[in-house]
Design a protein around this motif. Structure first.
Motif, PDB file in Angstrom:
ATOM      1  N   SER A 509      14.389   4.961 -10.912  1.00  0.00           N
ATOM      2  CA  SER A 509      13.179   4.139 -10.800  1.00  0.00           C
ATOM      3  C   SER A 509      13.241   3.246  -9.573  1.00  0.00           C
ATOM      4  CB  SER A 509      13.018   3.287 -12.064  1.00  0.00           C
ATOM      5  OG  SER A 509      12.874   4.097 -13.204  1.00  0.00           O
ATOM      6  N   THR A 510      14.431   2.723  -9.283  1.00  0.00           N
ATOM      7  CA  THR A 510      14.602   1.891  -8.095  1.00  0.00           C
ATOM      8  C   THR A 510      14.296   2.684  -6.833  1.00  0.00           C
ATOM      9  OG1 THR A 510      16.268   0.522  -9.177  1.00  0.00           O
ATOM     10  CG2 THR A 510      16.274   0.541  -6.769  1.00  0.00           C
ATOM     11  N   LEU A 511      14.763   3.924  -6.782  1.00  0.00           N
ATOM     12  CA  LEU A 511      14.546   4.753  -5.599  1.00  0.00           C
ATOM     13  C   LEU A 511      13.068   5.092  -5.424  1.00  0.00           C
ATOM     14  CD1 LEU A 511      16.136   6.102  -3.324  1.00  0.00           C
ATOM     15  CD2 LEU A 511      16.224   8.158  -4.708  1.00  0.00           C
ATOM     16  N   LEU A 512      12.392   5.422  -6.528  1.00  0.00           N
ATOM     17  CA  LEU A 512      10.965   5.736  -6.437  1.00  0.00           C
ATOM     18  C   LEU A 512      10.162   4.504  -6.038  1.00  0.00           C
ATOM     19  CD1 LEU A 512      10.524   8.039  -9.566  1.00  0.00           C
ATOM     20  CD2 LEU A 512      10.683   8.719  -7.164  1.00  0.00           C
ATOM     21  N   GLU A 513      10.610   3.346  -6.494  1.00  0.00           N
ATOM     22  CA  GLU A 513       9.926   2.111  -6.133  1.00  0.00           C
ATOM     23  C   GLU A 513      10.061   1.838  -4.644  1.00  0.00           C
ATOM     24  OE1 GLU A 513       7.872  -1.558  -6.541  1.00  0.00           O
ATOM     25  OE2 GLU A 513       7.998   0.224  -7.814  1.00  0.00           O
ATOM     26  N   ARG A 514      11.167   2.304  -4.044  1.00  0.00           N
ATOM     27  CA  ARG A 514      11.420   2.018  -2.635  1.00  0.00           C
ATOM     28  C   ARG A 514      10.307   2.557  -1.754  1.00  0.00           C
ATOM     29  NH1 ARG A 514      13.264   4.511   1.894  1.00  0.00           N
ATOM     30  NH2 ARG A 514      14.489   3.234   3.315  1.00  0.00           N
ATOM     31  N   ILE A 515       9.913   3.808  -1.990  1.00  0.00           N
ATOM     32  CA  ILE A 515       8.899   4.401  -1.120  1.00  0.00           C
ATOM     33  C   ILE A 515       7.536   3.771  -1.374  1.00  0.00           C
ATOM     34  CG2 ILE A 515       8.312   6.318  -2.664  1.00  0.00           C
ATOM     35  CD1 ILE A 515       8.046   8.077  -0.199  1.00  0.00           C
ATOM     36  N   SER A 516       7.300   3.295  -2.622  1.00  0.00           N
ATOM     37  CA  SER A 516       6.018   2.657  -2.908  1.00  0.00           C
ATOM     38  C   SER A 516       5.925   1.267  -2.274  1.00  0.00           C
ATOM     39  CB  SER A 516       5.832   2.537  -4.428  1.00  0.00           C
ATOM     40  OG  SER A 516       5.837   3.807  -5.028  1.00  0.00           O
ATOM     41  N   ALA A 517       7.059   0.549  -2.284  1.00  0.00           N
ATOM     42  CA  ALA A 517       7.049  -0.827  -1.788  1.00  0.00           C
ATOM     43  C   ALA A 517       7.395  -0.934  -0.311  1.00  0.00           C
ATOM     44  CB  ALA A 517       8.043  -1.666  -2.592  1.00  0.00           C
ATOM     45  N   SER A 518       7.876   0.155   0.289  1.00  0.00           N
ATOM     46  CA  SER A 518       8.289   0.073   1.688  1.00  0.00           C
ATOM     47  C   SER A 518       7.093  -0.194   2.589  1.00  0.00           C
ATOM     48  CB  SER A 518       8.955   1.396   2.106  1.00  0.00           C
ATOM     49  OG  SER A 518       9.225   1.386   3.481  1.00  0.00           O
ATOM     50  N   PRO A 519       7.214  -1.168   3.512  1.00  0.00           N
ATOM     51  CA  PRO A 519       6.107  -1.452   4.441  1.00  0.00           C
ATOM     52  C   PRO A 519       6.076  -0.427   5.566  1.00  0.00           C
ATOM     53  CG  PRO A 519       7.946  -2.913   4.880  1.00  0.00           C
ATOM     54  CD  PRO A 519       8.342  -2.094   3.691  1.00  0.00           C
ATOM     55  N   SER A 520       6.071   0.830   5.208  1.00  0.00           N
ATOM     56  CA  SER A 520       6.070   1.913   6.188  1.00  0.00           C
ATOM     57  C   SER A 520       5.201   3.042   5.666  1.00  0.00           C
ATOM     58  CB  SER A 520       7.489   2.441   6.442  1.00  0.00           C
ATOM     59  OG  SER A 520       8.332   1.439   6.953  1.00  0.00           O
ATOM     60  N   VAL A 521       4.780   3.882   6.575  1.00  0.00           N
ATOM     61  CA  VAL A 521       4.037   5.081   6.213  1.00  0.00           C
ATOM     62  C   VAL A 521       4.985   6.044   5.508  1.00  0.00           C
ATOM     63  CG1 VAL A 521       2.598   6.939   7.130  1.00  0.00           C
ATOM     64  CG2 VAL A 521       2.626   4.702   8.244  1.00  0.00           C
ATOM     65  N   ASP A 522       4.453   6.830   4.549  1.00  0.00           N
ATOM     66  CA  ASP A 522       5.303   7.782   3.833  1.00  0.00           C
ATOM     67  C   ASP A 522       6.006   8.732   4.806  1.00  0.00           C
ATOM     68  OD1 ASP A 522       4.398   6.595   1.573  1.00  0.00           O
ATOM     69  OD2 ASP A 522       3.053   8.215   0.978  1.00  0.00           O
ATOM     70  N   TRP A 681       0.041  10.093  10.751  1.00  0.00           N
ATOM     71  CA  TRP A 681       0.481   9.378   9.551  1.00  0.00           C
ATOM     72  C   TRP A 681       0.120  10.220   8.335  1.00  0.00           C
ATOM     73  CZ3 TRP A 681      -0.855   3.431   9.975  1.00  0.00           C
ATOM     74  CH2 TRP A 681      -0.048   2.866  10.967  1.00  0.00           C
ATOM     75  N   ILE A 682       1.081  10.350   7.415  1.00  0.00           N
ATOM     76  CA  ILE A 682       0.904  11.230   6.264  1.00  0.00           C
ATOM     77  C   ILE A 682       1.155  10.443   4.985  1.00  0.00           C
ATOM     78  CG2 ILE A 682       1.665  13.370   5.149  1.00  0.00           C
ATOM     79  CD1 ILE A 682       2.825  14.182   7.907  1.00  0.00           C
ATOM     80  N   ALA A 683       0.175  10.447   4.085  1.00  0.00           N
ATOM     81  CA  ALA A 683       0.339   9.873   2.743  1.00  0.00           C
ATOM     82  C   ALA A 683       0.578  11.022   1.773  1.00  0.00           C
ATOM     83  CB  ALA A 683      -0.900   9.078   2.332  1.00  0.00           C
ATOM     84  N   ILE A 684       1.646  10.914   0.971  1.00  0.00           N
ATOM     85  CA  ILE A 684       2.035  12.039   0.115  1.00  0.00           C
ATOM     86  C   ILE A 684       1.733  11.737  -1.341  1.00  0.00           C
ATOM     87  CG2 ILE A 684       3.881  12.628   1.732  1.00  0.00           C
ATOM     88  CD1 ILE A 684       5.857  11.565  -0.350  1.00  0.00           C
ATOM     89  N   ASP A 685       1.659  12.807  -2.121  1.00  0.00           N
ATOM     90  CA  ASP A 685       1.552  12.695  -3.573  1.00  0.00           C
ATOM     91  C   ASP A 685       2.952  12.382  -4.103  1.00  0.00           C
ATOM     92  OD1 ASP A 685       1.254  12.928  -6.266  1.00  0.00           O
ATOM     93  OD2 ASP A 685       0.557  15.008  -6.264  1.00  0.00           O
ATOM     94  N   ARG A 686       3.127  11.218  -4.722  1.00  0.00           N
ATOM     95  CA  ARG A 686       4.460  10.783  -5.137  1.00  0.00           C
ATOM     96  C   ARG A 686       5.056  11.678  -6.219  1.00  0.00           C
ATOM     97  NH1 ARG A 686       3.821   5.395  -3.275  1.00  0.00           N
ATOM     98  NH2 ARG A 686       3.192   5.752  -1.141  1.00  0.00           N
ATOM     99  N   SER A 687       4.242  12.483  -6.900  1.00  0.00           N
ATOM    100  CA  SER A 687       4.758  13.345  -7.964  1.00  0.00           C
ATOM    101  C   SER A 687       5.191  14.715  -7.458  1.00  0.00           C
ATOM    102  CB  SER A 687       3.698  13.519  -9.062  1.00  0.00           C
ATOM    103  OG  SER A 687       2.547  14.184  -8.545  1.00  0.00           O
TER     104      SER A 687
END
Length: 858
Positions: A509-522, A681-687
Motif C-alpha cells: 500500500s505504501t508503494l502504491l501510494e507513492r505514485i499517487s502522491a508523487s509530485p511528478s507525472v506518471d 506526459w502520460i497518465a496511467i491506469d493505476r490498476s
C-alpha cells in the motif's frame, strides 16, 4: 548424571522427537541461508565480470561523465582508431563490436531491445548459446532466452525488427542467447545481430566499443593514458574499475538481503526457543512424580536441573547435525533451480564455508540449553514428597497471578501511550518501544486471560446446562499453566503470520501510494530541455493506444527564450546563505539563462493528475522546478525575452516539476511562435500491469527516436522489485517459523491430552459419556486456540505495522498502514482449525480410555 540424562532421553518419546525436529529445522534454515549467501556472493562477483571476460581495458564512445565534459565525445571508433589503439605498447589483443538499441515486435507484443554484434575476436565473446547458431546474414537475429519467453517465440520463428530511422524488416531467429550470469544483461531484452545490421542501427561504420587484453605485466593506467593521448574523443577505462564499482553495488544489495534473511531466521529461532520451552514445560506435569522420585533417591536440585538442561543440549546437538546435513544436500540439489533463475555460474560458485557447518550447530545447542533453563529450574523445585502425590500441575507461586495481572495491565497502558506518541511525532524508536511493551503486556496477561475466558465459558455452560462446558472451564481454571502452554504455541503461530501479512500488505500500500502522491507525472517520454529529437504525432498516438494509458499530453516547448533576473543567493550545506566570491558578497548579480520554456494551463495539469500545489496558471508568472540551487531570486521579477517580444514576470518554484520551465499559453504566444513537442506526459491506469506497460512505453520510446523515459513509474517499479525480493524471502522464512510454531502446537496438544489419561478415566468412572468427554477435550483445545489467536493477531498486527514503517522509512516513503481483514480472519481461524485437527486423534484415543483405568496407580 550422565546415565540419568541418557535414560530420560531414551524414554522421552514424543518430547525428544519434537525437540530434535524443531532444532533441526532451525539449524537447517541458518545453515542453508549461510550457504546460499556465500554462493550468491560468488555468483554475483562472477556475473559482474562475465561480459568483460579476457578484457583488461574497455574503450567506449560515451559515458555519463564524458557527456558532461567539455571535450567532444566520438560517436564511433573508426578502423584507424582501433588500429592505433591496438598498436599501443602493452596491448596484446584488441576487438571491437557495435552496441545500440532497437525494437522487436511479435504480434501485438513490442519490446525495446539492447542489440550488439559479436566481438571481432572470438576470444572476447562472453555470450553462450542455449540453442541454434549465431547470426551471419543481414536477415538473422539471436535473442536472449528471456526475450524469447517474454515474446512467446522459439528458434526458427520470425519477428519484425528495426528502428525509427531504419525501416523495420522481418528477421529469422536463429539462436537463443544465454545471458544468465551476466548481471547487466540477464534482466533485460537482448539480441545479437550481424555486424552490418548493428552498424546500420547505430549509424556508424566502425565500432562503438573496443575490448583490450593487455600483455602480462602491462600497466592498465599507462595504457589508458596513452589512449587518451592518441584518441582523445573516446572514453577508456580499466575493467577493474568497472567491476569494482559493480561489485560494491551488488555487494551492498547482497549484504542487505543477507541481513534481512538472517534477521527473519532469528525470528524463526526465537519462535523455536519458546516452542521448546513450551514443550518442556508441558511435559513437567507428567514427569513431576519421576522428578520427585529422583530427589527421594538422593539427586540434588542442581543434578535434576543439570540433567534437564543436558538432555535438551544433547537433543539440540543431534538436531543440529541433522539440520546442517540436510541444508548442504538441499543447497546442492537446488543448484539447477538457481542456475535457471539467477546465474549460470551457480554450480562453479557453489561454496560451503566452515561457518555454515559449525555456527548453526553451536547456535541450536545454545538455544536448546537456554530454552530448557526455566523448565529445568521448575523441575529442580519439585519436593521429594511429590512422589506420594498425583501428577497434577505444579502450584503457582503465591501472589504470582495478581502480580502478573498488574504487570500486564501496566505494560499495556505504557505501550498504548508510547504507540500514540510515536505515531503522532513520527518517532520510530518510540513506536518500537510501544510495540515491545504491548507485546510483553499481552504475554503477561495470558494466564489471567485464559482464566477469565474459562470463567466466562463456565458461566455460559451452567446457564445452558452443558456438562462438557462446565468441565472444560474448570479444567482451564484448575490448570492455568498447562492451558497457557497450549495457548502460547497458537499465539506464536498467529503472531508470525499476522506480522508477515500486515507488513507486506502495508508495504505494498505504501508503494502504491507513492505514485499517487508523487509530485511528478506518471510517465514521461522525451527530454523537454533538448531540441534534437522532438516527439512526433505518430508516436504520441501509438502511446495513447497502449492498454493502461489513460491520457497523453504532448508538451510543446521552445528553446529561443532567454530569462534575465536577479541571481538567487547561494545556500551552503548547513542551509545558510553564503557569498559567491565571483559575484561579491552582495549576492545581487544579474543572471541570464537560455532555457526551454513549455506552455501549460491548469486544465492540462488536472487531466494529467499532476499534484502540483497550484491554484492557477497565471499569465504573469514563470514556473520553475524547485531546487536547492535555484537560478533566480523568487522575490524579484525576471524578464523573459523571445523572438516576438519581452515580458516581466514573477518567479514561482514548483516541487516535482518535470520541465525546465513553463508559462501559460497566453504568455507563451507573446514570447515565441516556435516550438515542438519535446516530451510526452502520460497518465496511467493505476490498476494496470505497470511493469508490462513500462516495457511497451520503452519500446515506443525507441521507435520515437531513442527517447528518454522518466516520471514516477520507473523508480516505483525499481522499489517494487526491491520489495519483491524482501517479500519472497520473508514469506519463505516466516513460513518456516510458522511451521516450527505449528509443530510445537501439535506436540504440546498431544502431550497435554496424553498426560490426562488417568484424569479422563476418572471422569468416565464418574459417569461421563464418551461423547461428553470428547466434546470437553475438543472444546477446551478450541477455546484455548481461539484465545491464543486473538492475542497473537493483535500482537502480530502491531509488529507488522512497525515493520512496514521501518521499510517505508528505509525507502524514504510515507508509510501507509494496512491490516487486511481476510488475513485477520485466516490468522484467527486457521490455527484454531489446526488445533482441532491435531487434537482429534489424541482425543479419540482418550475417549476410549476404560473407566477401570482410574484404578491403576499412576
Amino acid at each position: 548424571m550422565i546415565g540419568l540424562t541418557w535414560r530420560t532421553l531414551l524414554t522421552g518419546g514424543a518430547r525428544s522427537v519434537v525437540t530434535m525436529l524443531v532444532l533441526a529445522i532451525g539449524a537447517f534454515l541458518l545453515s542453508f541461508a549461510l550457504i546460499a549467501s556465500a554462493t550468491t556472493t560468488r555468483a554475483l562477483a562472477d556475473g559482474v565480470e562475465t561480459p568483460y571476460r579476457h578484457t583488461d581495458v574497455v574503450v567506449a564512445t560515451s559515458s555519463e561523465d564524458a557527456s558532461a565534459a567539455d571535450t567532444p565525445v566520438a560517436r564511433e571508433i573508426t578502423a584507424d582508431d582501433a588500429e592505433a589503439v591496438g598498436g599501443i605498447d602493452g596491448v596484446e589483443a584488441a576487438s571491437g563490436f557495435v552496441g545500440t538499441t532497437a525494437i522487436v515486435r511479435a504480434g501485438d507484443r513490442v519490446r525495446g531491445l539492447t542489440v550488439e554484434s559479436l566481438p571481432t575476436d572470438g576470444a572476447f565473446v562472453w555470450q553462450r548459446l542455449d540453442d541454434g547458431v549465431w547470426p551471419t546474414t543481414t536477415s538473422e537475429i539471436a535473442l536472449s532466452a528471456q526475450t524469447l519467453d517474454d515474446l512467446g517465440l522459439t528458434v526458427g520463428d520470425r519477428v519484425v525488427f528495426g528502428k525509427k530511422d531504419i525501416g523495420p524488416g522481418t528477421f529469422t531467429i536463429v539462436g537463443s542467447v544465454d545471458t544468465r550470469g551476466a548481471l547487466d544483461y540477464q534482466n533485460g531484452s537482448y539480441g545479437v545481430v550481424a555486424p552490418e545490421i548493428a552498424q546500420a542501427l547505430a549509424g556508424v561504420t566502425g565500432f562503438t566499443e573496443l575490448r583490450l587484453r593487455l600483455a602480462p605485466g602491462a600497466d592498465a593506467a599507462e595504457v589508458v593514458a596513452e589512449i587518451n593521448t592518441l584518441v582523445p574523443e573516446v572514453w577508456p577505462i580499466a575493467t577493474s574499475e568497472i567491476t569494482g564499482g559493480a561489485d560494491s553495488v551488488f555487494g551492498t544489495a547482497v549484504g542487505l538481503l543477507r541481513d534481512v534473511v538472517i534477521g527473519l531466521i532469528s525470528v524463526a529461532l526465537a519462535v523455536a526457543v519458546i516452542v521448546l520451552a513450551t514443550v518442556y514445560g508441558a511435559s513437567l506435569t507428567a514427569r513431576s512424580r519421576l522428578l520427585a522420585l529422583q530427589r527421594c533417591v538422593g539427586a540434588t536440585r542442581g543434578q535434576v536441573m543439570a540433567s534437564v538442561v543436558a538432555e535438551a543440549a544433547l537433543l539440540a546437538l543431534l538436531g543440529g547435525v541433522i539440520g546442517v546435513g540436510l541444508a548442504v544436500l538441499a543447497a546442492w540439489a537446488l543448484l539447477p533451480v538457481f542456475e535457471r533463475t539467477v546465474s549460470t555460474a551457480a554450480a562453479e560458485a557453489f561454496h560451503v564455508p566452515w561457518s555454515s557447518l559449525v555456527a548453526p550447530i553451536l547456535v541450536v545447542v545454545a538455544l536448546g540449553a537456554v530454552a530448557s533453563l526455566l523448565p529445568a529450574w521448575r523441575a529442580s523445585r519439585v519436593p521429594p514428597s511429590r512422589a506420594l502425590a498425583a501428577a497434577t500441575e505444579l502450584p503457582p507461586e503465591p501472589g504470582a497471578s495478581r502480580l502478573r495481572l498488574l504487570a500486564g495491565l501496566a505494560l499495556l497502558v505504557t505501550g498504548a501511550v508510547a504507540l500514540s506518541l510515536g505515531s503522532a511525532r513520527t518517532a520510530p524508536a518510540l513506536v518500537a518501544a510501544g510495540v515491545a511493551a504491548t507485546g510483553a503486556g499481552l504475554f503477561a496477561l495470558s494466564l489471567p486471560a485464559y482464566s477469565g475466558v474459562a470463567t466466562a465459558v463456565g458461566v455460559a455452560a451452567r446457564r445452558f446446562r452443558s456438562v462438557s462446558g462446565e468441565l472444560l472451564g474448570a479444567n482451564i481454571r484448575r490448570n492455568p499453566r498447562r492451558s497457557a502452554s497450549l495457548g502460547v504455541s497458537v499465539t506464536l503461530a498467529a503472531v508470525v503470520t499476522m506480522t508477515a501479512w500486515t507488513a507486506l500488505d502495508s508495504a505494498r500500500s505504501t508503494l502504491l501510494e507513492r505514485i499517487s502522491a508523487s509530485p511528478s507525472v506518471d510517465l514521461t517520454v522525451g527530454d523537454a530541455s533538448s531540441s534534437e529529437t522532438p516527439v512526433d504525432t505518430e508516436s504520441l498516438q501509438a502511446i495513447a493506444r497502449l492498454d493502461g494509458v489513460e491520457h497523453v499530453l504532448g508538451v510543446v516547448a521552445a528553446d529561443d527564450v532567454t530569462m534575465t533576473g536577479t541571481a538567487a543567493p547561494s545556500v551552503g550545506d548547513n542551509g545558510e546563505v553564503v557569498a559567491d566570491q565571483t559575484l561579491g558578497d552582495e549576492q545581487s548579480a544579474e543572471a541570464t539563462w537560455d532555457v526551454a520554456v513549455a506552455q501549460l494551463d491548469l486544465d492540462d495539469l488536472d487531466v494529467m493528475r499532476v499534484p502540483y500545489d497550484l491554484d492557477e496558471v497565471d499569465d504573469t508568472t514563470v514556473y520553475l522546478p524547485s531546487s536547492r540551487y535555484a537560478p533566480f531570486d523568487d522575490d524579484q521579477p525576471v524578464t523573459l525575452a523571445g523572438p516576438l517580444g519581452e515580458a516581466t514576470v514573477d518567479v514561482e518554484y514548483v516541487d516535482g516539476l518535470d520541465l525546465p520551465a513553463f508559462v501559460s499559453p497566453a504568455l507563451y504566444e507573446r514570447l515565441t511562435d516556435t516550438g515542438a513537442v519535446r516530451t510526452a506526459w502520460i497518465a496511467i491506469d493505476r490498476s494496470t500491469d505497470q511493469s508490462l506497460l513500462m516495457d511497451r512505453v520503452r519500446a515506443e520510446a525507441v521507435l520515437a527516436g531513442d527517447q528518454a523515459v522518466g516520471g514516477a513509474l520507473p523508480s516505483t517499479l525499481r522499489l517494487d522489485a526491491a520489495l519483491s525480493i524482501v517479500r519472497t524471502a520473508a514469506i519463505a522464512l516466516l513460513s518456516a517459523a510458522m511451521l516450527v510454531a505449528l509443530i510445537g502446537l501439535a506436540a504440546t496438544t498431544a502431550l497435554t491430552v496424553a498426560e490426562r489419561r488417568h484424569e479422563n478415566a476418572v471422569l468416565r468412572a464418574l459417569g461421563l459419556e464418551r461423547d461428553q468427554l470428547r466434546r470437553t477435550l475438543v472444546g477446551e483445545a478450541i477455546t484455548l486456540g481461539l484465545t491464543g489467536t486473538v492475542l497473537g493477531a493483535l500482537l502480530g498486527a502491531a509488529y507488522g505495522l512497525v515493520a512496514a514503517v521501518g521499510v517505508a522509512e528505509a525507502l524514504d516513503l510515507r508509510a501507509v498502514a494496512s491490516i487486511p481483514a481476510l488475513a485477520l480472519l485466516l490468522v484467527i481461524a486457521v490455527p484454531a482449525v489446526v488445533v482441532w485437527l491435531t487434537t482429534s486423534s489424541a482425543v479419540e484415543r482418550a475417549s476410549h480410555v476404560p473407566p477401570a483405568h482410574a484404578l491403576i496407580p499412576r
